[in-house]
Design an enzyme around this catalytic site. Structure first.
Site, PDB file in Angstrom:
ATOM      1  N   CYS A  71      42.196  11.460 -53.362  1.00 20.80           N
ATOM      2  CA  CYS A  71      42.127  10.206 -52.776  1.00 20.80           C
ATOM      3  C   CYS A  71      40.998   9.847 -52.185  1.00 20.80           C
ATOM      4  O   CYS A  71      40.468   8.821 -52.923  1.00 20.80           O
ATOM      5  CB  CYS A  71      43.562  10.218 -51.638  1.00 20.80           C
ATOM      6  SG  CYS A  71      45.048  10.214 -52.107  1.00 20.80           S
ATOM      7  N   HIS A  72      40.444  10.333 -51.349  1.00 22.00           N
ATOM      8  CA  HIS A  72      39.289   9.648 -50.698  1.00 22.00           C
ATOM      9  C   HIS A  72      37.814   9.800 -51.330  1.00 22.00           C
ATOM     10  O   HIS A  72      36.814   9.206 -50.885  1.00 22.00           O
ATOM     11  CB  HIS A  72      39.219  10.430 -49.477  1.00 22.00           C
ATOM     12  CG  HIS A  72      40.395  10.109 -48.369  1.00 22.00           C
ATOM     13  ND1 HIS A  72      40.761   8.829 -48.113  1.00 22.00           N
ATOM     14  CD2 HIS A  72      41.446  10.947 -47.869  1.00 22.00           C
ATOM     15  CE1 HIS A  72      41.951   8.835 -47.342  1.00 22.00           C
ATOM     16  NE2 HIS A  72      42.256   9.963 -47.402  1.00 22.00           N
ATOM     17  N   HIS A  92      29.915  15.317 -13.957  1.00 18.63           N
ATOM     18  CA  HIS A  92      29.253  14.658 -15.176  1.00 18.63           C
ATOM     19  C   HIS A  92      28.881  13.204 -14.751  1.00 18.63           C
ATOM     20  O   HIS A  92      28.235  12.520 -15.551  1.00 18.63           O
ATOM     21  CB  HIS A  92      30.182  14.406 -16.160  1.00 18.63           C
ATOM     22  CG  HIS A  92      30.484  15.785 -16.983  1.00 18.63           C
ATOM     23  ND1 HIS A  92      29.574  16.753 -17.498  1.00 18.63           N
ATOM     24  CD2 HIS A  92      31.481  16.542 -16.786  1.00 18.63           C
ATOM     25  CE1 HIS A  92      30.063  17.642 -17.923  1.00 18.63           C
ATOM     26  NE2 HIS A  92      31.175  17.873 -17.630  1.00 18.63           N
ATOM     27  N   ARG A 133      45.761  12.798 -37.696  1.00 18.07           N
ATOM     28  CA  ARG A 133      45.333  12.103 -39.154  1.00 18.07           C
ATOM     29  C   ARG A 133      45.496  13.092 -40.268  1.00 18.07           C
ATOM     30  O   ARG A 133      46.123  12.750 -41.327  1.00 18.07           O
ATOM     31  CB  ARG A 133      44.211  11.115 -38.997  1.00 18.07           C
ATOM     32  CG  ARG A 133      44.092  10.350 -40.170  1.00 18.07           C
ATOM     33  CD  ARG A 133      44.808   9.116 -40.016  1.00 18.07           C
ATOM     34  NE  ARG A 133      45.123   8.791 -41.548  1.00 18.07           N
ATOM     35  CZ  ARG A 133      46.151   8.614 -42.127  1.00 18.07           C
ATOM     36  NH1 ARG A 133      47.529   8.800 -41.611  1.00 18.07           N
ATOM     37  NH2 ARG A 133      46.417   8.585 -43.307  1.00 18.07           N
ATOM     38  N   CYS A 140      36.496  22.733 -19.635  1.00 20.52           N
ATOM     39  CA  CYS A 140      36.119  22.166 -18.285  1.00 20.52           C
ATOM     40  C   CYS A 140      37.443  22.255 -17.342  1.00 20.52           C
ATOM     41  O   CYS A 140      37.334  22.781 -16.225  1.00 20.52           O
ATOM     42  CB  CYS A 140      35.820  20.845 -18.575  1.00 20.52           C
ATOM     43  SG  CYS A 140      33.956  20.763 -18.485  1.00 20.52           S
ATOM     44  N   CYS A 147      41.998  16.377 -50.331  1.00 20.46           N
ATOM     45  CA  CYS A 147      41.508  15.118 -49.673  1.00 20.46           C
ATOM     46  C   CYS A 147      40.771  14.428 -50.653  1.00 20.46           C
ATOM     47  O   CYS A 147      40.803  13.129 -50.737  1.00 20.46           O
ATOM     48  CB  CYS A 147      40.406  15.747 -48.464  1.00 20.46           C
ATOM     49  SG  CYS A 147      41.022  16.693 -47.313  1.00 20.46           S
ATOM     50  N   CYS A 199      48.120  13.177 -43.544  1.00 21.21           N
ATOM     51  CA  CYS A 199      47.693  13.084 -44.891  1.00 21.21           C
ATOM     52  C   CYS A 199      48.175  14.276 -45.553  1.00 21.21           C
ATOM     53  O   CYS A 199      48.984  14.320 -46.404  1.00 21.21           O
ATOM     54  CB  CYS A 199      46.040  13.198 -44.799  1.00 21.21           C
ATOM     55  SG  CYS A 199      45.451  11.704 -45.322  1.00 21.21           S
TER      56      CYS A 199
END
Lengths: 284, 109
Positions: free
Chosen positions: A203-204, A103, A241, A137, A200, A245
């Site tokens: 809250c978000h 690459h 993450r 890869c 989700c 949550c």
């Protein structure tokens, strides 16, 4: 006597005008004085008015934390990216090849990669994340062992790859073969999990800009991942993450690298369509 | 023996005589406090950077004594007055006796 004091305090507290300290600010994000990053954009059509404006989590952090991300020397996440570059150049596995052998310079070959993933892969016939491509890869072309999802080396290389897309807008394909994955991700996003029965969106989507205990709730955008978090002083992957949550809803969570999280990653990425890539970003 | 230790310094290449400039330094180091235990319950031995100094043309700018509980990858940002052109020498002292050095030349003009 004690009771009286308490009542006075309560009365004073109630007389204060209500204001929110967790609102996003209007600062501009420019990294190293040259990379301009779009942190507030108009929502994509597929959001159907769920958000009035799409905002990066950077706006929800205080000025000191924001400043750390604006200079590579101050951004501890760049230490991970630097290590990722060393891994990129090191030959590994039975084929004696490094990432760089095929690459070349990631500043050229990996430009824009982070912005368009997760992506449907024709050959594999499934949706793939950057880390899955890296492991493909490693196992198929380098003869090396696959890295554990979101673990040290994988996250460092992902941070390095992300750093070469900084400022480019999130642009993931959600139609065609990716559509069923996107639908699945959307379903997970709106499903309430755990004893606290929170999705989700609870809250978000419905409460960003409000406080969650002592912290500010953001829109949960993932344009900044991998993210260096001050709380654990390391780079964090997006799946880790998600896991954090869901764990906080007191649910049994999915694992990083699971089909559920891969689909959710596509859906959440699509909610931030147009936001500039920030990874590795700095957050609380 | 700490591994992966690498000092980094950001200083301006030039300054006017008497100017106060900002120096930023960071050394990647795990800063093991010596208070933590591994999963078998054994104490992990302390391994930290215990002193950091900065000299400009042999004259001390700052000299910092460091203690455990300073977090990983210690970062220092400070100001220095540059009276004349010269070399800024930065030194970090490790618990294991290793000394890491970096230096930056600052021109005046």
């Amino acid at each position: 006597m004690k009771f009286k004091t308490m009542s006075v305090i309560a009365a004073v507290a109630m007389a204060l005008p209500t204001f929110s300290m967790a609102d996003p600010d209007d600062d501009k994000l420019v990294i190293n004085g040259e990379i301009e990053v779009a942190t507030k954009v108009a929502p994509a059509a597929h959001l159907d008015g769920a958000l009035s404006e799409v905002m990066s989590g950077w706006h929800f952090r205080n000025d000191d934390t924001q400043a750390m991300e604006m200079d590579d020397f101050d951004n501890p996440g760049m230490l991970g990216a630097e290590n990722g570059m060393a891994i990129w150049e090191a030959a590994e596995g039975s084929e004696g090849k490094s990432c760089a052998d095929c690459h070349g310079d990631p500043a050229e070959s990996m430009k824009g990669v982070r912005a368009s993933y997760p992506k449907f892969d024709e050959k594999a016939g499934t949706l793939m994340t950057v880390q899955m491509k890296m492991n493909e890869c490693r196992t198929e072309r380098m003869g090396a062992e696959a890295w554990k999802y979101d673990a040290g080396k994988a996250i460092d290389v992902e941070a390095m790859i992300a750093s070469h897309s900084r400022g480019m807008p999130v642009n993931v394909a959600i139609d065609g073969p990716a559509a069923p994955f996107w639908e699945k991700g959307k379903e997970i996003y709106y499903t309430r999990y755990g004893q606290l029965e929170l999705s989700c969106a609870s809250c978000h989507e419905e409460n960003y800009g409000n406080m969650i205990r002592a912290d500010h709730l953001s829109q949960g955008q993932i344009n900044g991942f991998p993210t260096y978090r001050l709380k654990n002083a390391k780079l964090n992957g997006v799946h880790s993450r998600f896991k954090g949550c869901i764990r906080d809803t007191r649910a049994h969570t999915f694992s990083p690298g699971s089909d559920e999280f891969i689909a959710l990653e596509l859906y959440v990425a699509s909610r931030g369509m147009g936001l500039g890539i920030e990874g590795p970003s700095v957050r609380n | 023996m700490a591994s992966g230790v690498k000092p980094r310094v950001k200083a301006p290449k030039s300054a006017s005589a008497g100017e106060t400039v900002t120096i930023k330094t960071l050394i990647s180091h795990k800063m093991e406090s010596g208070l933590r235990k591994d999963k078998d319950g054994n104490l992990i031995p302390r391994s930290i950077i215990n002193r950091f100094t900065c000299e400009f043309n042999g004259k001390s700018v700052i000299d910092v004594e460091m203690q455990p509980s300073i977090s990983t990858n210690p970062y220092f940002e400070f100001e220095a007055t540059i009276p004349e052109a010269g070399d800024m020498k930065l030194t970090w002292y490790d618990d294991d006796g290793s000394v890491y050095e970096d230096s930056k030349s600052i021109a005046v003009g």
